[in-house]
Design an enzyme around this catalytic site. Structure first.
Site, PDB file in Angstrom:
ATOM      1  N   THR A   1       0.824  -1.205   0.000  1.00  0.00           N
ATOM      2  CA  THR A   1       0.000   0.000   0.000  1.00  0.00           C
ATOM      3  C   THR A   1       0.860   1.258   0.000  1.00  0.00           C
ATOM      4  OG1 THR A   1      -1.694  -1.211   1.216  1.00  0.00           O
ATOM      5  CG2 THR A   1      -1.886   1.176   1.201  1.00  0.00           C
TER       6      THR A   1
ATOM      7  N   TYR B   1       5.966 -11.720   5.143  1.00  0.00           N
ATOM      8  CA  TYR B   1       4.832 -11.281   4.316  1.00  0.00           C
ATOM      9  C   TYR B   1       4.574 -12.351   3.271  1.00  0.00           C
ATOM     10  CZ  TYR B   1       2.100  -7.739   1.681  1.00  0.00           C
ATOM     11  OH  TYR B   1       1.118  -7.024   1.036  1.00  0.00           O
TER      12      TYR B   1
ATOM     13  N   LYS C   1       2.419 -11.708   8.167  1.00  0.00           N
ATOM     14  CA  LYS C   1       1.285 -11.031   7.537  1.00  0.00           C
ATOM     15  C   LYS C   1       0.772 -11.991   6.477  1.00  0.00           C
ATOM     16  CE  LYS C   1      -0.285  -7.108   4.797  1.00  0.00           C
ATOM     17  NZ  LYS C   1       0.081  -5.877   4.029  1.00  0.00           N
TER      18      LYS C   1
ATOM     19  N   VAL D   1      -3.151  -6.281   9.415  1.00  0.00           N
ATOM     20  CA  VAL D   1      -2.442  -5.177   8.765  1.00  0.00           C
ATOM     21  C   VAL D   1      -3.339  -4.759   7.606  1.00  0.00           C
ATOM     22  CG1 VAL D   1      -0.381  -4.426   7.543  1.00  0.00           C
ATOM     23  CG2 VAL D   1      -0.189  -6.092   9.411  1.00  0.00           C
TER      24      VAL D   1
END
Length: 297
Positions: free
Chosen positions: A54, A142, A170, A210
């Site tokens: 993001t 991630y 995540k 998240v």
């Protein structure tokens, strides 16, 4: 109903995957970043993840990533966990980014699977361990195979969990069964990276989320978890349902969440190759967002 007891996650519970603001000319806008970070924390975010997907990390320079981290740290103080994205396709580059982030005051490092080259699992494991050994900062792995082309397989996660600085995941794998298996066998804190799974993963023992959508609706996104922790699962499900239309509009509109969130916030442009949302899309986003605000009361 009784409250639910759980061990707090290492970086808090409600984390925002923060956008990176740019000026109209396309430069890093540190003042806007400071202001946005302050608002997010004031509105219920426990921590912030910078320079992730993001945050448009593929199009920000190493120097910009460090400057952003320092500016946000200055804005929110020492008590707010900041997790710095250090992802790249090159292990040596990732190590340098990790060391820079540690020096700039990061509380954690978001380490994504190297992309494009699609390394086998032994190489993914070696990549993570190189970063873990190069710094003294805890790692959040991630797992987002839809973007990287390579998953962090459960067996790889089980081995990596043995390293003391690999503390969290995540999870964007859309595999709740695998997540529950890894959580049951390790100390890894699982954070949902897909808003539609925030509450389901939390109910299964996850640490939190998240969230991209938290950029525009931080209080609404955490409300379901607050209700769940209070023991009111019916209210948690209701509050989760309230956010679903906005989640679908922001994350399922055929555009990256960065584009749709920046359209709602009107906080500056995206960087190419991304392009801004068109007027019709922005209008639809605003309608859904206003409906959520009205439903919140």
């Amino acid at each position: 109903m009784t409250a639910t007891a759980r061990t707090p996650g290492p970086f808090g519970r409600a984390l925002c995957a923060m956008i990176t603001p740019f000026t109209p000319a396309g430069d890093l806008d540190l003042e806007a970043a400071r202001g946005h970070a302050r608002r997010l924390v004031a509105d219920g975010c426990d921590g912030l993840v910078l320079s992730g997907t993001t945050g448009e990390s593929p199009t920000t320079t190493d120097a910009e990533k460090t400057a952003l981290l320092r500016a946000v740290r200055e804005a929110v103080g020492e008590g707010v966990p900041l997790v710095a994205g250090v992802g790249s396709a090159d292990t040596r580059h990732t190590v340098r980014l990790a060391q820079d982030a540690e020096a700039a005051g990061a509380d954690g490092l978001l380490v994504v699977t190297p992309y494009y080259s699609r390394p086998p699992q032994a190489a993914v494991e070696a990549h993570v361990l190189r970063v873990a050994e190069a710094t003294g900062v805890p790692l959040m792995l991630y797992d987002i195979p839809g973007r990287t082309g390579t998953r962090i397989e459960p067996d790889t996660l089980l081995r990596l969990a043995e390293h003391p600085r690999v503390v969290a995941v995540k999870d964007c794998s859309y595999d709740l069964f695998a997540a529950t298996k890894v959580m049951a066998r390790t100390r890894l804190a699982y954070y949902s990276g897909c808003e539609e799974l925030n509450l389901p993963l939390y109910a299964l023992g996850g640490a939190g989320y998240v969230s991209t959508v938290a950029n525009v609706a931080p209080r609404a996104m955490r409300a379901a978890l607050d209700a769940f922790d209070a023991g009111d699962t019916v209210e948690a499900a209701r509050l989760n349902g309230l956010t679903n239309p906005l989640v679908e509009a922001v994350m399922g509109a055929g555009l990256p969440g960065t584009v749709t969130v920046k359209a709602l916030l009107d906080i500056g442009p995206v960087r190419e190759p991304l392009q801004p949302a068109d007027r019709a899309t922005v209008g639809g986003l605003r309608r859904v967002y206003e409906e959520l605000l009205a439903a919140e009361g």
